[in-house]
Scaffold this active site. Structure first.
Site, PDB file in Angstrom:
ATOM      1  N   HIS A  67       0.841  -1.202   0.000  1.00  0.00           N
ATOM      2  CA  HIS A  67       0.000   0.000   0.000  1.00  0.00           C
ATOM      3  C   HIS A  67       0.876   1.253   0.000  1.00  0.00           C
ATOM      4  O   HIS A  67       0.682   2.167  -0.819  1.00  0.00           O
ATOM      5  CB  HIS A  67      -0.901  -0.033   1.238  1.00  0.00           C
ATOM      6  CG  HIS A  67      -1.823   1.136   1.368  1.00  0.00           C
ATOM      7  ND1 HIS A  67      -3.191   1.028   1.269  1.00  0.00           N
ATOM      8  CD2 HIS A  67      -1.585   2.454   1.619  1.00  0.00           C
ATOM      9  CE1 HIS A  67      -3.741   2.212   1.428  1.00  0.00           C
ATOM     10  NE2 HIS A  67      -2.791   3.099   1.653  1.00  0.00           N
ATOM     11  N   GLU A  68       1.843   1.302   0.916  1.00  0.00           N
ATOM     12  CA  GLU A  68       2.688   2.489   1.031  1.00  0.00           C
ATOM     13  C   GLU A  68       3.628   2.623  -0.170  1.00  0.00           C
ATOM     14  O   GLU A  68       3.976   3.743  -0.568  1.00  0.00           O
ATOM     15  CB  GLU A  68       3.475   2.453   2.340  1.00  0.00           C
ATOM     16  CG  GLU A  68       2.629   2.303   3.601  1.00  0.00           C
ATOM     17  CD  GLU A  68       1.518   3.333   3.726  1.00  0.00           C
ATOM     18  OE1 GLU A  68       1.642   4.429   3.120  1.00  0.00           O
ATOM     19  OE2 GLU A  68       0.520   3.049   4.412  1.00  0.00           O
ATOM     20  N   HIS A 104       1.876   4.401  -2.855  1.00  0.00           N
ATOM     21  CA  HIS A 104       1.933   5.840  -2.590  1.00  0.00           C
ATOM     22  C   HIS A 104       3.278   6.427  -3.022  1.00  0.00           C
ATOM     23  O   HIS A 104       3.334   7.524  -3.609  1.00  0.00           O
ATOM     24  CB  HIS A 104       1.731   6.109  -1.098  1.00  0.00           C
ATOM     25  CG  HIS A 104       0.323   5.961  -0.634  1.00  0.00           C
ATOM     26  ND1 HIS A 104      -0.761   6.280  -1.411  1.00  0.00           N
ATOM     27  CD2 HIS A 104      -0.188   5.541   0.572  1.00  0.00           C
ATOM     28  CE1 HIS A 104      -1.876   6.060  -0.730  1.00  0.00           C
ATOM     29  NE2 HIS A 104      -1.548   5.619   0.471  1.00  0.00           N
TER      30      HIS A 104
END
Length: 271
Positions: free
Chosen positions: A168-169, A172
């Protein structure tokens, strides 16, 4: 991205909100920000001066309130911080070597002149916040464009949970290098909404097996889309320029079609 440890990140994996009491409000005015609660043994029943097993017995026998249980949990996290961080770092290093999604995103980030490794993907204990309106906010990780990724070592259930959070990160991080995202929404919350949609969609955290087994959501129809939308809305709500859940929902809906269909740097959704 530099290699110093991250501060509290502007973008985080979906905050986990739980309720310890009900506190309805009928005011038409925006409510004041809730106050963070400190433990009061007279109110909660949790006495940190006692041995942990006495408090644990009190929890089992219903002598400690839900708020007190959260304070007990936070104190146990402090005790086990070194152990949790060591386990997190070992799992992180294993994923960098063996996880297909983590290795793929690392390569794609490097292609944009970004670097993600043990120097700027760090494990830390992340304190939860207990508010007087009955909610408890926790997070499993976060991304800072100036520092890197923080993994909340005390919040992971297992290596698979850490893998989803790290992916997820890393989405980003890729988005920031590719488009220079306005993370705090100072100009336009659509940036934040789009990257949150993409991160939840591509990381695997909304796949049916995780939703069903971990969260008890056995819905078959539109489960994936509903999970991505819900997590994006909750993350946008954490931005300081977001007024409320209605505002967050509106922004997410405005960018939904274009961002949900954008699978870059992947060719499809594999998790």
């Amino acid at each position: 991205m530099s290699t110093s440890p991250p501060p509290p990140p502007p973008s985080s994996s979906k905050p986990q909100a739980t309720t310890t009491s009900s506190s309805p409000s009928s005011s038409s005015q925006p409510p004041a920000p809730p106050k963070i609660l400190e433990n009061d043994p007279a109110r909660t029943g949790y006495d940190p001066s006692l041995k942990w097993y006495f408090n644990y017995f009190k929890i089992l026998t219903g002598q400690i309130t839900p708020e007190g249980i959260e304070h007990y949990r936070e104190d146990r996290y402090k005790v086990h911080e070194a152990r949790d961080c060591a386990k997190c770092e070992a799992d992180r290093d294993w994923l960098f070597r063996h996880s297909p999604v983590v290795r793929f995103l690392r390569e794609k980030t490097a292609a944009l002149n970004g670097q993600l490794d043990e120097t700027n993907v760090v494990c830390r204990r992340c304190p939860g916040r207990i508010f007087d309106d009955g909610t408890v906010l926790r997070q499993s990780g976060g991304f800072s464009p100036d520092h890197g990724i923080v993994l909340c070592a005390n919040e992971f259930r297992n290596r698979g949970h850490l893998e989803d959070t790290l992916a997820h990160e890393m989405v980003h991080a890729w988005d920031h290098l590719r488009w220079n995202v306005d993370w705090m929404g100072g100009k336009d919350l659509k940036h934040a909404a789009c990257t949150e949609i993409r991160a939840s969609m591509l990381s695997g955290e909304c796949r049916w097996t995780r939703e069903s087994v971990t969260r008890g959501n056995w819905t078959l129809t539109q489960q994936f889309q509903n999970c991505v939308r819900m997590r994006a809305i909750q993350s946008v709500m954490a931005r300081p320029t977001c007024r409320d859940d209605v505002h967050a929902t509106k922004v997410v809906n405005e960018v939904w079609d274009s961002c949900f269909s954008d699978k870059r740097p992947f060719e499809d959704i594999y998790r």
